[in-house]
Design a protein around this motif. Structure first.
Motif, mmCIF file in Angstrom:
data_model
loop_
_atom_site.group_PDB
_atom_site.id
_atom_site.type_symbol
_atom_site.label_atom_id
_atom_site.label_comp_id
_atom_site.label_asym_id
_atom_site.label_seq_id
_atom_site.Cartn_x
_atom_site.Cartn_y
_atom_site.Cartn_z
ATOM 1 N N HIS A 211 0.839 -1.199 0.000
ATOM 2 C CA HIS A 211 0.000 0.000 0.000
ATOM 3 C C HIS A 211 0.877 1.253 0.000
ATOM 4 O O HIS A 211 2.070 1.197 0.328
ATOM 5 N N TYR A 212 0.269 2.398 -0.355
ATOM 6 C CA TYR A 212 1.052 3.624 -0.477
ATOM 7 C C TYR A 212 1.615 4.060 0.865
ATOM 8 O O TYR A 212 0.911 4.134 1.877
ATOM 9 N N SER A 213 2.890 4.358 0.858
ATOM 10 C CA SER A 213 3.598 4.865 2.039
ATOM 11 C C SER A 213 4.563 5.933 1.578
ATOM 12 O O SER A 213 5.430 5.681 0.739
ATOM 13 N N ARG A 214 4.411 7.125 2.120
ATOM 14 C CA ARG A 214 5.316 8.206 1.721
ATOM 15 C C ARG A 214 6.757 7.829 2.010
ATOM 16 O O ARG A 214 7.647 8.002 1.170
ATOM 17 N N HIS A 215 7.023 7.303 3.196
ATOM 18 C CA HIS A 215 8.408 7.006 3.588
ATOM 19 C C HIS A 215 8.992 5.864 2.755
ATOM 20 O O HIS A 215 10.168 5.897 2.383
ATOM 21 N N ALA A 216 8.170 4.863 2.441
ATOM 22 C CA ALA A 216 8.660 3.773 1.596
ATOM 23 C C ALA A 216 8.877 4.244 0.160
ATOM 24 O O ALA A 216 9.803 3.777 -0.518
ATOM 25 N N VAL A 218 9.957 7.111 -0.701
ATOM 26 C CA VAL A 218 11.194 7.894 -0.717
ATOM 27 C C VAL A 218 12.411 7.040 -0.374
ATOM 28 O O VAL A 218 13.481 7.188 -0.978
ATOM 29 N N HIS A 219 12.239 6.113 0.569
ATOM 30 C CA HIS A 219 13.398 5.381 1.105
ATOM 31 C C HIS A 219 13.438 3.904 0.719
ATOM 32 O O HIS A 219 14.364 3.198 1.124
ATOM 33 N N GLY A 220 12.457 3.450 -0.047
ATOM 34 C CA GLY A 220 12.437 2.033 -0.402
ATOM 35 C C GLY A 220 11.940 1.810 -1.813
ATOM 36 O O GLY A 220 10.933 1.121 -2.019
ATOM 37 N N VAL A 221 12.630 2.375 -2.786
ATOM 38 C CA VAL A 221 12.205 2.247 -4.181
ATOM 39 C C VAL A 221 12.075 0.772 -4.543
ATOM 40 O O VAL A 221 13.018 -0.005 -4.404
ATOM 41 N N SER A 222 10.892 0.406 -4.985
ATOM 42 C CA SER A 222 10.623 -1.000 -5.264
ATOM 43 C C SER A 222 9.337 -1.115 -6.073
ATOM 44 O O SER A 222 8.450 -0.266 -5.988
ATOM 45 N N LYS A 223 9.212 -2.201 -6.848
ATOM 46 C CA LYS A 223 7.966 -2.455 -7.565
ATOM 47 C C LYS A 223 6.820 -2.715 -6.602
ATOM 48 O O LYS A 223 5.658 -2.548 -6.966
ATOM 49 N N ARG A 224 7.136 -3.155 -5.386
ATOM 50 C CA ARG A 224 6.092 -3.355 -4.377
ATOM 51 C C ARG A 224 5.431 -2.032 -4.020
ATOM 52 O O ARG A 224 4.230 -1.966 -3.778
ATOM 53 N N GLN A 225 6.214 -0.955 -3.982
ATOM 54 C CA GLN A 225 5.700 0.339 -3.548
ATOM 55 C C GLN A 225 5.229 1.203 -4.720
ATOM 56 O O GLN A 225 4.237 1.916 -4.621
ATOM 57 N N GLN A 233 -3.499 6.755 -5.543
ATOM 58 C CA GLN A 233 -3.735 7.124 -4.144
ATOM 59 C C GLN A 233 -2.957 8.388 -3.786
ATOM 60 O O GLN A 233 -3.480 9.288 -3.125
ATOM 61 N N ALA A 234 -1.704 8.466 -4.228
ATOM 62 C CA ALA A 234 -0.900 9.666 -3.984
ATOM 63 C C ALA A 234 -1.518 10.875 -4.679
ATOM 64 O O ALA A 234 -1.558 11.982 -4.122
ATOM 65 N N LEU A 235 -2.015 10.672 -5.897
ATOM 66 C CA LEU A 235 -2.704 11.745 -6.619
ATOM 67 C C LEU A 235 -3.891 12.249 -5.814
ATOM 68 O O LEU A 235 -4.104 13.461 -5.696
ATOM 69 N N MET A 236 -4.682 11.339 -5.268
ATOM 70 C CA MET A 236 -5.848 11.721 -4.473
ATOM 71 C C MET A 236 -5.440 12.520 -3.231
ATOM 72 O O MET A 236 -6.076 13.530 -2.897
ATOM 73 N N LEU A 237 -4.405 12.061 -2.553
ATOM 74 C CA LEU A 237 -3.957 12.743 -1.324
ATOM 75 C C LEU A 237 -3.583 14.196 -1.614
ATOM 76 O O LEU A 237 -4.001 15.114 -0.900
ATOM 77 N N VAL A 238 -2.780 14.393 -2.651
ATOM 78 C CA VAL A 238 -2.316 15.756 -2.953
ATOM 79 C C VAL A 238 -3.463 16.610 -3.485
ATOM 80 O O VAL A 238 -3.584 17.784 -3.140
ATOM 81 N N THR A 239 -4.322 16.028 -4.309
ATOM 82 C CA THR A 239 -5.460 16.778 -4.845
ATOM 83 C C THR A 239 -6.379 17.247 -3.725
ATOM 84 O O THR A 239 -6.828 18.396 -3.703
ATOM 85 N N SER A 240 -6.671 16.363 -2.785
ATOM 86 C CA SER A 240 -7.509 16.716 -1.638
ATOM 87 C C SER A 240 -6.896 17.875 -0.863
ATOM 88 O O SER A 240 -7.588 18.823 -0.484
ATOM 89 N N LEU A 241 -5.595 17.811 -0.649
ATOM 90 C CA LEU A 241 -4.904 18.858 0.107
ATOM 91 C C LEU A 241 -4.867 20.170 -0.668
ATOM 92 O O LEU A 241 -5.057 21.255 -0.089
#
Length: 254
Positions: A211-216, A218-225, A233-241
């Motif tokens: 699932h989306y994690s800001r810290h992962a 930034v600090h855990g580049v991976s196909k999982r993230q 999900q990240a688009l929604m978070l920033v758009t809402s803000l």
């Protein structure tokens, strides 16, 4: 004589109590009217969910956002938000993000189109670049761009590091004071942002989450993230803000 006085006093008190109860019921009757209660409940819901006041409550929205990093403020459209609220677990909610991917992008674009205040124009421009990357199939690039834009916005809202840390370091001890003291709509905005900042320590062996994690991100580049679901999900978070910020500064100007 004493018994007579006591009986009269008791009768007087009972009569006064009945009168008080009748007066109270009459005074509360307008507030207990179903349509009044419905309007009251509707006003507590985010604007995108107000047409669904007969299906969801503000309490349900709050409970959802206490545990999830998916926003429900301004985006997505009401029908999608209801599906998210009814989804039984995180896996089911992530499936909604996949199923409604295209419409969620459209919902976010609509909110960004309405964000006209110069104070958020730079962030809006970066979000449009990210949406362009999404549509070209570059969701990993878009997710990275949305994540750094989220960081930038949070820093603008909370320039003080101590206050900002309450948002950007999600502890397991419960909702932080800074969010707990917010009004309902403000909490709707910040709860999913806080949840998206759950602790992740790669050096301590933490597994990179799906699932989306800001810290992962930034600090855990991976196909999982980095995935389509996490990108939207990240688009929604920033758009809402951004939508929330635009509304705040526009009201201040007025």
């Amino acid at each position: 004589m004493t018994t007579l006085i006591s009986s009269e006093l008791s009768a007087t008190i009972q009569a006064m109590t009945r009168q008080w109860s009748d007066d109270l019921r009459r005074s509360l009757r307008p507030l207990l009217d179903p349509e009044v209660l419905r309007t009251f409940q509707r006003n507590f819901l985010p604007s995108n969910l107000r047409d669904y006041v007969d299906e969801v409550s503000a309490h349900q929205v709050y409970e959802f956002l206490q545990q999830e990093g998916i926003p429900l403020y301004l985006v997505p459209r009401g029908a999608t938000a209801v599906r998210l609220l009814r989804a039984g677990d995180r896996q089911a909610r992530r499936k909604v993000l996949s199923d409604r991917y295209s419409s969620i992008v459209e919902d976010c674009e609509s909110v960004l189109d309405g964000a006209q205040h110069p104070a958020v124009s730079e962030e809006v421009a970066f979000m449009r670049d990210g949406i362009g990357a999404m549509r070209a199939g570059h969701t990993k690039s878009a997710q990275a761009l949305f994540t750094v834009t989220l960081d930038s916005l949070i820093s603008r809202f909370y320039p003080d590091r101590h206050a900002r840390t309450q948002i950007t370091v999600r502890q397991s001890a419960g909702i932080p004071d800074i969010i707990d003291s917010m009004g309902v709509h403000q909490a709707f905005v910040w709860l999913p942002v806080w949840n998206a900042h759950e602790q992740f320590w790669k050096e301590k062996g933490d597994e990179i989450p799906h699932h989306y994690s800001r810290h992962a991100s930034v600090h855990g580049v991976s196909k999982r993230q980095f995935s389509k679901r996490n990108c939207v999900q990240a688009l929604m978070l920033v758009t809402s803000l951004i939508g929330y910020a635009d509304d705040l500064v526009s009201r201040e100007r007025d």
